[in-house]
Design a protein around this motif. Structure first.
Motif, mmCIF file in Angstrom:
data_model
loop_
_atom_site.group_PDB
_atom_site.id
_atom_site.type_symbol
_atom_site.label_atom_id
_atom_site.label_comp_id
_atom_site.label_asym_id
_atom_site.label_seq_id
_atom_site.Cartn_x
_atom_site.Cartn_y
_atom_site.Cartn_z
ATOM 1 N N ILE A 202 0.885 -0.579 0.313
ATOM 2 C CA ILE A 202 0.265 -0.224 -0.629
ATOM 3 C C ILE A 202 1.184 1.113 -0.015
ATOM 4 O O ILE A 202 0.330 2.378 -0.790
ATOM 5 N N MET A 203 1.615 1.801 1.120
ATOM 6 C CA MET A 203 2.943 1.999 0.798
ATOM 7 C C MET A 203 3.376 2.539 -0.606
ATOM 8 O O MET A 203 4.018 3.902 -0.337
ATOM 9 N N GLU A 204 3.783 1.804 -1.062
ATOM 10 C CA GLU A 204 4.731 2.087 -2.221
ATOM 11 C C GLU A 204 3.697 2.574 -3.331
ATOM 12 O O GLU A 204 4.569 3.262 -3.565
ATOM 13 N N GLN A 205 2.762 2.599 -2.924
ATOM 14 C CA GLN A 205 2.009 3.924 -4.158
ATOM 15 C C GLN A 205 1.998 4.753 -4.179
ATOM 16 O O GLN A 205 1.297 5.840 -4.828
ATOM 17 N N PHE A 206 2.844 5.084 -2.573
ATOM 18 C CA PHE A 206 2.660 6.492 -3.191
ATOM 19 C C PHE A 206 4.142 7.154 -2.670
ATOM 20 O O PHE A 206 4.759 8.449 -2.061
ATOM 21 N N ILE A 207 5.226 6.068 -2.686
ATOM 22 C CA ILE A 207 6.863 6.650 -2.801
ATOM 23 C C ILE A 207 7.195 6.985 -4.099
ATOM 24 O O ILE A 207 6.931 6.206 -5.386
ATOM 25 N N ASP A 208 7.589 8.302 -3.860
ATOM 26 C CA ASP A 208 8.623 8.722 -4.997
ATOM 27 C C ASP A 208 10.027 8.363 -4.388
ATOM 28 O O ASP A 208 10.348 9.062 -3.563
ATOM 29 N N PRO A 209 10.550 7.567 -4.969
ATOM 30 C CA PRO A 209 12.138 7.161 -5.041
ATOM 31 C C PRO A 209 12.867 8.383 -5.451
ATOM 32 O O PRO A 209 14.063 8.727 -3.947
ATOM 33 N N LYS A 210 12.559 9.846 -5.687
ATOM 34 C CA LYS A 210 13.400 10.472 -5.343
ATOM 35 C C LYS A 210 13.389 11.294 -4.721
ATOM 36 O O LYS A 210 13.582 13.080 -4.387
ATOM 37 N N SER A 211 12.456 12.133 -3.714
ATOM 38 C CA SER A 211 11.779 12.286 -2.556
ATOM 39 C C SER A 211 11.094 11.630 -1.749
ATOM 40 O O SER A 211 9.579 11.659 -1.219
ATOM 41 N N LYS A 212 11.699 12.296 -0.489
ATOM 42 C CA LYS A 212 10.964 11.603 0.632
ATOM 43 C C LYS A 212 9.950 12.666 1.490
ATOM 44 O O LYS A 212 8.582 11.987 1.908
ATOM 45 N N THR A 213 10.465 13.641 1.206
ATOM 46 C CA THR A 213 9.299 14.639 1.565
ATOM 47 C C THR A 213 7.671 14.392 0.951
ATOM 48 O O THR A 213 6.781 14.463 1.429
ATOM 49 N N GLU A 214 7.904 14.541 -0.423
ATOM 50 C CA GLU A 214 6.913 14.914 -1.429
ATOM 51 C C GLU A 214 6.001 13.362 -0.786
ATOM 52 O O GLU A 214 4.780 13.553 -1.089
#
Length: 226
Positions: free
Chosen positions: A106-118
């Protein structure tokens, strides 16, 4: 992999409640490596309620033990919890996937590998996060601190140190339980200062979901104050 969270020292009559992302590994290192304290109940992050029940079955009472924990500003801790899991979600070989596969997918869908903040700003306001939180299905690092140190809302600690002032905690413990301490910070999350992660939406959600932590440990809900 053997867990390293060790909670009850019967000889010294000490219970350390290892709240995730609150210097738990650091404190365990000090107690075990530098003071040779032998603990029982090797497991991840027991609550005081579960340990009290364990001692009762052994014919003992947790009231006879010195019980302590470390608290942390809930805003800071939430960022640390997210950052810790962010780094593991990116690596499917990480052993955390064995424990949190459903949550990580589930969390993977919200992950932008380039930005922890975003990634944080996408995940924390999501209905998926709130549902997992309310159903107690998040990775353990996201659980409120009071879940570990209170029984039916009643804080059961004899001493609560602060992550923001570990030196004072170490000085107190040196006198209270006669241990040696040293400056060490294990398992540090790799991220920018927590303030940089918060927009108004994320702040409001964190303040609401972790309200009991703010109250129990006397943290201000304005970002940056402790």
């Amino acid at each position: 992999m053997e867990n390293k969270e060790k909670m009850i020292a019967k000889k010294e009559k000490v219970i350390f409640i290892s709240v995730p992302k609150c210097a738990a590994t650091t404190m365990n290192t000090i107690l075990v490596k530098y003071n040779n304290i032998e603990f029982v109940k090797r497991h991840w992050h027991y609550s005081i309620e579960s340990l009290s029940k364990f001692l009762n079955r052994e014919g003992e009472d947790s009231a006879d033990y010195f019980k302590f924990c470390i608290s942390r500003n809930p805003y800071d801790r939430l960022v640390s919890a997210f950052s810790y899991n962010f780094d593991r979600i990116k690596n499917r070989e990480d052993y955390h996937w064995d424990s949190y596969r459903e949550q990580y997918l589930i969390m993977e869908q919200f992950i932008d590998p380039k930005s922890k903040t975003e990634s944080f700003r996408k995940f924390i306001p999501s209905p998926e996060f709130e549902l997992m939180f309310n159903e107690n299905k998040t990775p353990i690092h996201f659980r409120p601190q009071v879940d570990f140190v209170a029984i039916r809302g009643d804080l059961k600690m004899d001493y609560v140190g602060r992550f923001e002032d570990l030196d004072s905690t170490f000085k107190f413990l040196e006198k209270e339980i006669n241990i040696k301490t040293t400056k060490v910070h294990k398992n540090r999350s790799n991220h920018e200062h927590y303030k940089n992660f918060y927009n108004k939406q994320c702040k409001d959600i964190a303040a609401r979901l972790y309200h009991k932590d703010f109250v129990a440990f006397d943290y201000h809900k304005s970002i940056g104050r402790a």
